[in-house]
Design a protein around this motif. Structure first.
Motif, PDB file in Angstrom:
ATOM      1  N   GLU A 195       0.817  -1.213   0.000  1.00  0.00           N
ATOM      2  CA  GLU A 195       0.000   0.000   0.000  1.00  0.00           C
ATOM      3  C   GLU A 195       0.850   1.261   0.000  1.00  0.00           C
ATOM      4  O   GLU A 195       0.448   2.293  -0.544  1.00  0.00           O
ATOM      5  N   GLN A 196       2.041   1.191   0.604  1.00  0.00           N
ATOM      6  CA  GLN A 196       2.871   2.385   0.729  1.00  0.00           C
ATOM      7  C   GLN A 196       3.972   2.461  -0.324  1.00  0.00           C
ATOM      8  O   GLN A 196       4.302   3.548  -0.800  1.00  0.00           O
ATOM      9  N   GLN A 197       4.565   1.315  -0.705  1.00  0.00           N
ATOM     10  CA  GLN A 197       5.683   1.309  -1.652  1.00  0.00           C
ATOM     11  C   GLN A 197       5.502   0.196  -2.692  1.00  0.00           C
ATOM     12  O   GLN A 197       6.312  -0.724  -2.779  1.00  0.00           O
ATOM     13  N   PRO A 198       4.445   0.255  -3.476  1.00  0.00           N
ATOM     14  CA  PRO A 198       4.155  -0.865  -4.388  1.00  0.00           C
ATOM     15  C   PRO A 198       5.232  -1.096  -5.450  1.00  0.00           C
ATOM     16  O   PRO A 198       5.372  -2.212  -5.958  1.00  0.00           O
ATOM     17  N   TYR A 199       5.997  -0.064  -5.776  1.00  0.00           N
ATOM     18  CA  TYR A 199       6.982  -0.230  -6.849  1.00  0.00           C
ATOM     19  C   TYR A 199       8.188  -1.058  -6.422  1.00  0.00           C
ATOM     20  O   TYR A 199       8.975  -1.490  -7.272  1.00  0.00           O
ATOM     21  N   ARG A 200       8.320  -1.297  -5.133  1.00  0.00           N
ATOM     22  CA  ARG A 200       9.379  -2.202  -4.687  1.00  0.00           C
ATOM     23  C   ARG A 200       9.183  -3.605  -5.244  1.00  0.00           C
ATOM     24  O   ARG A 200      10.146  -4.357  -5.432  1.00  0.00           O
ATOM     25  N   LEU A 201       7.929  -3.957  -5.497  1.00  0.00           N
ATOM     26  CA  LEU A 201       7.642  -5.291  -6.034  1.00  0.00           C
ATOM     27  C   LEU A 201       8.389  -5.529  -7.346  1.00  0.00           C
ATOM     28  O   LEU A 201       8.912  -6.618  -7.590  1.00  0.00           O
ATOM     29  N   ALA A 202       8.417  -4.507  -8.194  1.00  0.00           N
ATOM     30  CA  ALA A 202       9.045  -4.665  -9.503  1.00  0.00           C
ATOM     31  C   ALA A 202      10.548  -4.885  -9.383  1.00  0.00           C
ATOM     32  O   ALA A 202      11.151  -5.566 -10.211  1.00  0.00           O
ATOM     33  N   ARG A 203      11.161  -4.335  -8.342  1.00  0.00           N
ATOM     34  CA  ARG A 203      12.608  -4.456  -8.184  1.00  0.00           C
ATOM     35  C   ARG A 203      13.002  -5.701  -7.408  1.00  0.00           C
ATOM     36  O   ARG A 203      14.096  -6.224  -7.584  1.00  0.00           O
ATOM     37  N   GLU A 204      12.115  -6.181  -6.529  1.00  0.00           N
ATOM     38  CA  GLU A 204      12.528  -7.173  -5.547  1.00  0.00           C
ATOM     39  C   GLU A 204      11.851  -8.534  -5.664  1.00  0.00           C
ATOM     40  O   GLU A 204      12.269  -9.474  -4.983  1.00  0.00           O
ATOM     41  N   VAL A 205      10.823  -8.657  -6.501  1.00  0.00           N
ATOM     42  CA  VAL A 205      10.093  -9.921  -6.607  1.00  0.00           C
ATOM     43  C   VAL A 205      10.129 -10.406  -8.046  1.00  0.00           C
ATOM     44  O   VAL A 205       9.636  -9.728  -8.955  1.00  0.00           O
ATOM     45  N   ARG A 206      10.743 -11.564  -8.262  1.00  0.00           N
ATOM     46  CA  ARG A 206      10.817 -12.135  -9.606  1.00  0.00           C
ATOM     47  C   ARG A 206       9.419 -12.434 -10.129  1.00  0.00           C
ATOM     48  O   ARG A 206       8.581 -12.989  -9.423  1.00  0.00           O
ATOM     49  N   GLY A 207       9.171 -12.042 -11.352  1.00  0.00           N
ATOM     50  CA  GLY A 207       7.876 -12.299 -11.973  1.00  0.00           C
ATOM     51  C   GLY A 207       6.944 -11.105 -11.960  1.00  0.00           C
ATOM     52  O   GLY A 207       5.882 -11.142 -12.579  1.00  0.00           O
ATOM     53  N   ILE A 208       7.314 -10.046 -11.243  1.00  0.00           N
ATOM     54  CA  ILE A 208       6.498  -8.831 -11.214  1.00  0.00           C
ATOM     55  C   ILE A 208       7.280  -7.714 -11.887  1.00  0.00           C
ATOM     56  O   ILE A 208       8.377  -7.357 -11.453  1.00  0.00           O
ATOM     57  N   GLY A 209       6.735  -7.176 -12.943  1.00  0.00           N
ATOM     58  CA  GLY A 209       7.370  -6.086 -13.662  1.00  0.00           C
ATOM     59  C   GLY A 209       6.755  -4.751 -13.302  1.00  0.00           C
ATOM     60  O   GLY A 209       5.851  -4.649 -12.465  1.00  0.00           O
TER      61      GLY A 209
END
Length: 753
Positions: A195-209
Motif C-alpha cells: 500500500e505504501q511502496q508498491p513499486y518495490r515489487l518490480a525491483r525485488e520480486v521475480r515475476g512482477i514487472g
C-alpha cells in the motif's frame, strides 16, 4: 453447506438479479486456467458429493478451496450443462467434512489428510476456531505432543497471514503463485508495504514487472505523477535496457522513453533522474558523445571487465612459452603422425600460445574446434594446466566429444555455493588453471565474463573462440565483437573452409549469407540429397502445419529421429512462433495418454515426456538459462514435477513452473551455442521486424548435418539484405582502447626518462 465469506470479487453487486443463481461448493479439480485472462473451467463438488462444471473468470484458483459462485446455468452445445459465473467469493468452510477437505488441501502446509482427519474427529466443526483461538487444546488429539502442537500452531498462523495477503493481492489482479512469492519475501508486512511502496515489487520480486506494480499502485491510490512512480519508471527502463543487451541508455533516450511510458512531462522526469543520481541508484558518465545513464552495478561490471582484460593482455606474456618451444612442439606433433595443421591453423595456435589474451574467430567449417584440440594438446605438452568451457551444457558436451578432453559450462567450472549465494571460485579462490579456453564465446555476456575473469589468478592465459558474426549474447554487451573490433588484443580471423566441409551446401550457404549473397536453396523437386533444403509456404498457418509434418514424418525418413531435430524461429507469438509450434509439436510428438500425468500452467500444458527449457539461472538447483531436459514425473498430489537434465534430475514445485517452457521449438536467440543433427528453420516475411542477416546466419549454423528452411523467399531476402543491427549501448571497446593508450603513454614516458 454453510460457509463464511472471506472475500468477494471487487465488482460484485449488493445482490444478484432475480434471474441469477448461487452455487456453493469445493473446487475438486481445475480443468483449465489462463493466467493472463483468468478464464477458468472448474470441476466443483456441490450438494454433498454431486459434481458440476463451472466456467468464468477467477484469479488463481486452487484445488480444495471453498467458493460461492453467482451466475446462471446453461447448456453448452459441446460440453453440456455447466454453471457460468460472473462473480465469486472465497469461503471458509464450517462443516466437518468441508474443514477436513480444506486442511488436507495444498492450501495448508504441514497438515495432510491423516492429521486433518484426526483434528476434525476430535473437534468437528469447531476445528478452525480451535486453531485460531485455543491452540493449546491441540494436545488433546492423540499423537500431538507439545512440540508438534507448537509446530502446527506456527504453520496455521503463517497460513492465516499468507491467506490474508493472497486475498488482498487477488483484489489487485495477482495470482496465488506470485502472491505466495510476495509473502515469502515480505511476510505479514506485505500488505502494508504494498500500500505504501508498491513499486518495490518490480525491483525485488521475480515475476512482477513495472506494469503490474504500476497497476497495483494506481489501485491503492498512488497518483500518476507521484515521485516514486517516476523514479520506478526510470529504473525499470534501465533494467529493461539491460535485458535487451544494453549497459546504459543515453540520457535523452531514457527521458523520452519515460515520458512516453508515464504520459508525463520530461522536466518532471529530469528532477527524478537527479534524485536517483543523488541517492546513487543510477550512475552518470559523460563523454564527448553523450551522457550515459547506468545502473551502478552495470557501470561497475563494465569497468571491471575492461580492467581485467587489459591486465591479461598486457601483464603476463613472460610466463608463456617462447617461439622455440612452440616450434619444437609442432615438430613433435608432426613426428607422431597427428593430423597436419594448415598454415592458417598453425598461425592461430602460435598466436594463441604466445599471447596472454587472444581471440580466434571464424565461420562454420573453418576449423575452430581443430585449433582448440591442437592448442589444448600444446598446453598440456608444455606443462600448462588447461580448462575448456562453453556457455551452455550442450556446447560443452560437444566440445568434449570433439577434443577428447574434459569440458564444462562456465557456471559449473565456477561452482556455485548455495549457502554463500556466490561462486566458489572468485578473487579469493582462483581457478587452478594456467590456460582457459572459452568456446562459443559469442554467447558470453559481460556479466558472466566478469565472474569468470574474477576467478582467474594472475598469470592465467585466456583464449576466446567463437564466431563474431553470429547474434550477440542474450545478456548485456557484445563481448566477442567488441574485443575483435577494439584493435587491442591478438585476433586470428579464420577464412579457409576445409576440404571435409567444402562440399557442404549448408556451410556454403552460411558463408554466402554472411557475405550478403543469396544462398542456393533447392526446393522439394530440385533437392538431390543436399544437406540444405527449402520448403516454401507463403501462408503462415500452412507453414506451421508443414513444420510439424517435417519433424514428425519427413526428417525421420532421412534417419533423423525427432529427438535429433530442433525447430527454431525468430518470434514467440503468431502461428509460426515458438508458442504455437510448441503446442502443435507437443500434440504430435507427445500426445495425451492415460498413463501420462499433466499440469496446466498459464497457457502451457506440461506433460510427462515433454522436452522443456530452463529460462532463468537457478543457482540453488544448479540449472541455468538454456538447459534442456525431459519431464520424467508429475505428482499432482505433492504438486511437484521432476526434469531430467544432463547433470541429473531436478525437482520443481508447481509454483516454480514459470522457470520452464516447452522446448520442441526455440527462438533462434535461445538456440545459440547449441548445434543439432537436423534443424528446421522458420523464416517468413511475417516476422519482418526481427529479420536480419546475423539472425539467419546464426540459425543456419545451428545445423550439424541437415537444415530445412520453411517460409517464403521474401522473408529470406529481407534477412539477407538487412545487415545493420541495432547498436548495443556499451563502452567496453572505448575503455579497452583508453587503458591501452594509458599504458603506451606510461611506457613512452618511462623510456624517455
Amino acid at each position: 453447506m454453510q460457509q463464511t465469506p472471506l472475500w468477494s470479487s471487487p465488482n460484485e453487486d449488493s445482490g444478484p438479479p432475480a434471474s441469477e443463481a448461487t452455487v456453493r461448493g469445493i473446487i475438486n479439480r481445475i480443468i483449465f486456467h489462463n493466467d493472463q485472462t483468468g478464464w477458468t473451467v472448474l470441476s466443483l463438488e456441490i450438494d454433498e458429493g454431486a459434481e458440476a462444471t463451472a466456467v468464468g473468470v477467477m484469479l488463481a484458483p486452487t484445488s480444495g478451496e471453498s467458493v460461492r459462485l453467482t451466475g446462471s446455468w446453461e447448456t453448452h452445445q459441446r460440453y453440456g450443462r455447466q454453471f457460468r459465473f460472473t462473480t465469486y467469493e472465497l469461503l471458509r468452510p464450517t462443516t466437518a467434512e468441508g474443514i477436513k477437505r480444506y486442511l488436507s488441501s495444498p492450501l495448508v502446509e504441514g497438515v495432510g489428510p491423516k492429521l486433518a482427519e484426526a483434528l476434525v474427529e476430535k473437534f468437528g466443526a469447531r476445528t478452525l476456531a480451535i486453531l485460531d483461538e485455543a491452540p493449546e487444546q491441540l494436545q488433546e488429539v492423540p499423537g500431538i505432543g507439545p512440540h508438534r502442537a507448537e509446530a502446527l500452531t506456527t504453520s496455521w498462523q503463517r497460513h492465516r497471514q499468507m491467506h490474508e495477503v493472497i486475498i488482498f493481492l487477488r483484489q489487485h489482479g495477482i495470482g496465488s503463485a506470485l502472491a505466495t512469492r510476495i509473502y515469502n519475501r515480505y511476510g505479514p508486512q506485505a500488505v502494508e508495504l504494498i500500500e505504501q511502496q508498491p513499486y518495490r515489487l518490480a525491483r525485488e520480486v521475480r515475476g512482477i514487472g513495472f506494469a503490474t506494480a504500476d497497476k497495483i499502485a494506481r489501485s491503492v491510490g498512488i497518483p500518476r505523477d507521484d515521485p516514486q512512480r517516476r523514479q520506478a519508471a526510470l529504473l525499470h527502463l534501465l533494467a529493461s535496457a539491460t535485458d535487451n543487451g544494453h549497459f546504459f541508455l543515453p540520457r535523452r533516450e531514457l527521458l523520452e522513453q519515460a515520458a512516453r511510458l508515464l504520459g508525463l512531462d520530461e522536466q518532471l522526469l529530469e528532477l527524478s533522474l537527479g534524485e536517483l543520481e543523488a541517492q546513487k541508484e543510477v550512475a552518470v558518465e559523460a563523454t564527448n558523445e553523450q551522457v550515459a545513464i547506468y545502473l551502478p552495478q552495470m557501470l561497475a561490471a563494465e569497468r571491471d571487465v575492461a580492467h581485467r582484460l587489459s591486465a591479461i593482455e598486457n601483464g603476463f606474456v613472460e610466463t608463456l612459452p617462447d617461439r622455440a618451444q612452440i616450434e619444437q612442439w609442432l615438430e613433435r606433433r608432426t613426428s607422431l603422425g597427428e593430423l597436419p595443421l594448415t598454415e592458417e591453423q598453425q598461425s592461430a595456435v602460435k598466436k594463441a600460445l604466445s599471447a596472454g589474451l587472444s581471440v580466434i574467430t571464424g565461420g562454420p567449417g573453418t576449423g575452430k574446434t581443430t585449433i582448440i584440440r591442437a592448442f589444448a594438446e600444446a598446453c598440456a605438452s608444455l606443462g600448462r594446466r588447461v580448462a575448456l568451457v562453453s556457455p551452455t551444457g550442450r556446447a560443452a558436451k560437444r566440445l568434449e566429444q570433439m577434443t577428447g578432453r574434459k569440458a564444462s559450462t562456465i557456471h559449473r567450472l565456477l561452482s556455485y555455493d548455495p549457502y554463500q549465494h556466490r561462486f566458489r571460485h572468485g578473487p579469493g579462490n582462483p581457478l587452478p588453471v594456467d590456460t582457459l579456453v572459452v568456446d562459443e564465446a559469442s554467447m558470453l555476456d559481460v556479466l558472466l565474463a566478469r565472474d569468470l575473469l574474477q576467478a582467474l589468478a594472475p598469470g592465467t592465459q585466456l583464449v576466446l573462440v567463437g564466431d563474431a558474426d553470429q547474434l550477440p549474447s542474450v545478456g548485456p554487451g557484445n563481448l566477442l565483437r567488441d574485443l575483435v573490433e577494439s584493435g587491442v588484443v591478438s585476433v586470428c580471423h579464420l577464412t579457409t573452409i576445409h576440404r571435409q566441409q567444402a562440399g557442404s551446401l549448408l556451410v556454403q550457404n552460411a558463408h554466402r549469407i554472411n557475405r550478403g549473397e543469396r544462398p542456393y536453396l533447392p526446393t522439394g523437386k530440385q533437392w538431390q540429397g543436399e544437406d540444405c533444403v527449402f520448403v516454401e509456404e507463403k501462408d503462415p498457418e500452412e507453414a506451421g502445419r508443414r513444420v510439424v509434418k517435417i519433424v514428425a514424418h519427413d526428417l525421420p525418413k532421412l534417419d533423423f529421429p525427432p529427438d535429433d531435430i530442433k525447430v527454431i524461429t525468430p518470434l514467440h507469438r503468431g502461428p509460426i512462433g515458438v508458442r504455437a509450434l510448441n503446442t502443435a509439436l507437443q500434440q504430435q510428438l507427445n500426445p495425451p495418454q492415460p498413463t501420462k500425468a499433466q499440469i496446466q500452467r498459464g497457457e502451457t500444458l506440461f506433460r510427462t515426456g515433454d522436452r522443456v527449457l530452463q529460462t532463468v539461472n537457478n543457482y540453488d538447483k544448479s540449472v541455468y538459462n538454456g538447459d534442456i531436459g525431459w519431464i520424467v514425473a508429475i505428482d499432482t498430489e505433492s504438486e511437484t514435477l521432476r526434469v531430467a537434465f544432463d547433470q541429473g534430475e531436478v525437482g520443481y514445485d508447481f509454483g516454480e513452473l514459470d522457470e520452464l517452457e516447452l522446448a520442441y521449438a526455440l527462438t533462434i536467440h535461445k538456440s545459440q551455442g547449441s548445434e543439432y543433427p537436423a534443424v528446421v528453420i522458420v523464416i517468413h516475411s511475417s516476422h519482418y521486424i526481427m529479420l536480419q542477416r546475423n539472425l539467419l546466419y546464426t540459425a543456419l549454423t545451428r545445423a550439424e548435418q541437415m537444415a530445412c528452411l520453411v517460409g517464403d523467399r521474401r522473408g529470406i531476402y529481407k534477412a539477407i539484405n538487412t545487415a545493420s543491427e541495432r547498436r548495443r549501448y556499451t563502452r567496453l571497446q572505448q575503455r579497452l582502447r583508453e587503458q591501452l593508450h594509458c599504458r603506451e603513454d606510461q611506457s613512452e614516458k618511462g623510456a624517455g626518462e
